[in-house]
Write a protein that holds these residues in place. Sequence first.
Motif, PDB file in Angstrom:
ATOM      1  N   ILE A 106       0.838  -1.186   0.000  1.00 39.34           N
ATOM      2  CA  ILE A 106       0.000   0.000   0.000  1.00 39.34           C
ATOM      3  C   ILE A 106       0.879   1.244   0.000  1.00 39.34           C
ATOM      4  CG2 ILE A 106      -1.941  -1.113   1.158  1.00 39.34           C
ATOM      5  CD1 ILE A 106      -0.999   0.405   3.731  1.00 39.34           C
TER       6      ILE A 106
ATOM      7  N   LYS B  99      -2.368   3.365  -3.729  1.00 39.90           N
ATOM      8  CA  LYS B  99      -3.240   2.372  -3.097  1.00 39.90           C
ATOM      9  C   LYS B  99      -3.391   2.764  -1.630  1.00 39.90           C
ATOM     10  CE  LYS B  99      -2.084  -1.445  -6.152  1.00 39.90           C
ATOM     11  NZ  LYS B  99      -1.491  -0.594  -7.177  1.00 39.90           N
TER      12      LYS B  99
ATOM     13  N   ILE C  90      -9.104  -1.604  -0.095  1.00 39.53           N
ATOM     14  CA  ILE C  90      -8.101  -0.797  -0.788  1.00 39.53           C
ATOM     15  C   ILE C  90      -8.839   0.069  -1.804  1.00 39.53           C
ATOM     16  CG2 ILE C  90      -6.076  -0.821  -2.304  1.00 39.53           C
ATOM     17  CD1 ILE C  90      -5.376  -2.057   0.342  1.00 39.53           C
TER      18      ILE C  90
ATOM     19  N   GLU D 196      -8.079   3.464  -4.686  1.00 44.14           N
ATOM     20  CA  GLU D 196      -7.003   4.163  -5.385  1.00 44.14           C
ATOM     21  C   GLU D 196      -7.319   5.644  -5.446  1.00 44.14           C
ATOM     22  OE1 GLU D 196      -6.042   2.740  -9.282  1.00 44.14           O
ATOM     23  OE2 GLU D 196      -4.769   1.170  -8.487  1.00 44.14           O
TER      24      GLU D 196
END
Length: 99
Positions: free
Chosen positions: A3, A28, A35, A37
């Motif tokens: 991440i 991320k 998760i 974006e």
Amino acid sequence: MAIDAIILNKSDNVATAVQALKPGQKAKVRLGREIQETTITEDIPYGHKFAVRSIIAGENIIKYGEIIGRATLAIPIGCHAHVQNIESLRGRGDLQKGV
């Protein structure tokens, strides 16, 4: 999965970068097991915050589910959220006195 940033509370409107991020990067962002974006629009240094949704001038900045400041300018998604566009609300005698 690696991440790039974390959010600790679903009410947060900023995420914290866990590594330096660059404009155009699709970061991320983890909240719990989810998760999402966010496209980064400015350099975000390690440990700094960026907006994960549009923040209008005067809106509270929420991190860890707590109000940590107020936006002095609009902060679009993916922009650096720091002293250039956030003012602290803590320890402000001028706010407490209504000045």
